[in-house]
Design a protein around this motif. Structure first.
Motif, PDB file in Angstrom:
ATOM      1  N   UNK A  62       0.855  -1.179   0.000  1.00 30.11           N
ATOM      2  CA  UNK A  62       0.000   0.000   0.000  1.00 30.11           C
ATOM      3  C   UNK A  62       0.891   1.228   0.000  1.00 30.11           C
ATOM      4  N   UNK A  63       0.310   2.410  -0.026  1.00 29.89           N
ATOM      5  CA  UNK A  63       1.122   3.630  -0.027  1.00 29.89           C
ATOM      6  C   UNK A  63       2.061   3.684   1.182  1.00 29.89           C
ATOM      7  N   UNK A  64       3.345   3.663   0.929  1.00 25.68           N
ATOM      8  CA  UNK A  64       4.334   3.815   1.977  1.00 25.68           C
ATOM      9  C   UNK A  64       4.650   2.582   2.796  1.00 25.68           C
ATOM     10  N   UNK A  65       4.094   1.410   2.455  1.00 25.21           N
ATOM     11  CA  UNK A  65       4.343   0.231   3.286  1.00 25.21           C
ATOM     12  C   UNK A  65       4.224  -1.050   2.481  1.00 25.21           C
ATOM     13  N   UNK A  66       5.130  -1.963   2.749  1.00 25.14           N
ATOM     14  CA  UNK A  66       5.075  -3.312   2.194  1.00 25.14           C
ATOM     15  C   UNK A  66       5.099  -4.290   3.358  1.00 25.14           C
ATOM     16  N   UNK A  67       4.215  -5.275   3.321  1.00 26.23           N
ATOM     17  CA  UNK A  67       4.203  -6.343   4.319  1.00 26.23           C
ATOM     18  C   UNK A  67       4.429  -7.649   3.569  1.00 26.23           C
ATOM     19  N   UNK A  68       5.504  -8.344   3.933  1.00 28.71           N
ATOM     20  CA  UNK A  68       5.820  -9.618   3.285  1.00 28.71           C
ATOM     21  C   UNK A  68       5.749 -10.725   4.328  1.00 28.71           C
ATOM     22  N   UNK A  69       5.208 -11.847   3.931  1.00 28.31           N
ATOM     23  CA  UNK A  69       5.100 -12.991   4.839  1.00 28.31           C
ATOM     24  C   UNK A  69       5.462 -14.259   4.083  1.00 28.31           C
ATOM     25  N   UNK A  70       6.041 -15.195   4.808  1.00 28.11           N
ATOM     26  CA  UNK A  70       6.330 -16.499   4.232  1.00 28.11           C
ATOM     27  C   UNK A  70       6.273 -17.521   5.359  1.00 28.11           C
TER      28      UNK A  70
END
Length: 146
Positions: A62-70
């Protein structure tokens, strides 16, 4: 790859604002790693559902943020986390109930106002006396090679 310095954070992230500013002024990168005993929450619904399907990695942006999960098999390995997420960081503050106790700790040394005045104590353990440094002095030390 040059590994970052690691310190166990004993206070909330906002207590380290002076340190973050001092490091940024010198062009140094600071990382924050939260090692929790339970999976972090909340994870956005899309990535959470995708992980349930067995995908390799799920990312929400999203604007200004990345959330990555694995998904992980077994316990997290600190060296792997540093290589994957903190490349280019000169210092990584490690917080949370699963933070390695053997790491030197950094704590605000500003009394009730936390780290607002930019003073910190480095506690190495093993009976060593705590070092007291300003955010600027700590950032300058981190800038040195070696």
């Amino acid at each position: 790859m040059k590994e970052p310095h690691l310190l166990r954070a004993t206070a909330a992230p906002d207590s380290f604002a002076p340190l973050a500013a001092a490091m940024a002024a010198l062009g140094l990168r600071l990382g924050w790693l939260e090692l929790a005993a339970a999976p972090p929450a909340p994870l956005p619904a899309g990535p959470a559902a995708a992980l349930g399907l067995g995908v390799l990695r799920a990312v929400a942006v999203g604007p200004g943020l990345t959330v990555a999960a694995k998904p992980l098999r077994g316990a997290p390995v600190l060296r792997d986390l540093l290589r994957e997420h903190f490349l280019g960081c000169r210092l990584v503050l490690i917080a949370g109930e699963a933070a390695p106790e053997e790491l030197p700790a950094i704590e605000p040394d500003g009394g009730e106002d936390g780290g607002e005045d930019g003073r910190y104590r480095l506690v190495a353990g093993g009976g060593e006396a705590a070092r007291r440094l300003t955010a600027a002095a700590l950032a300058a030390r981190l800038r040195r090679p070696g």
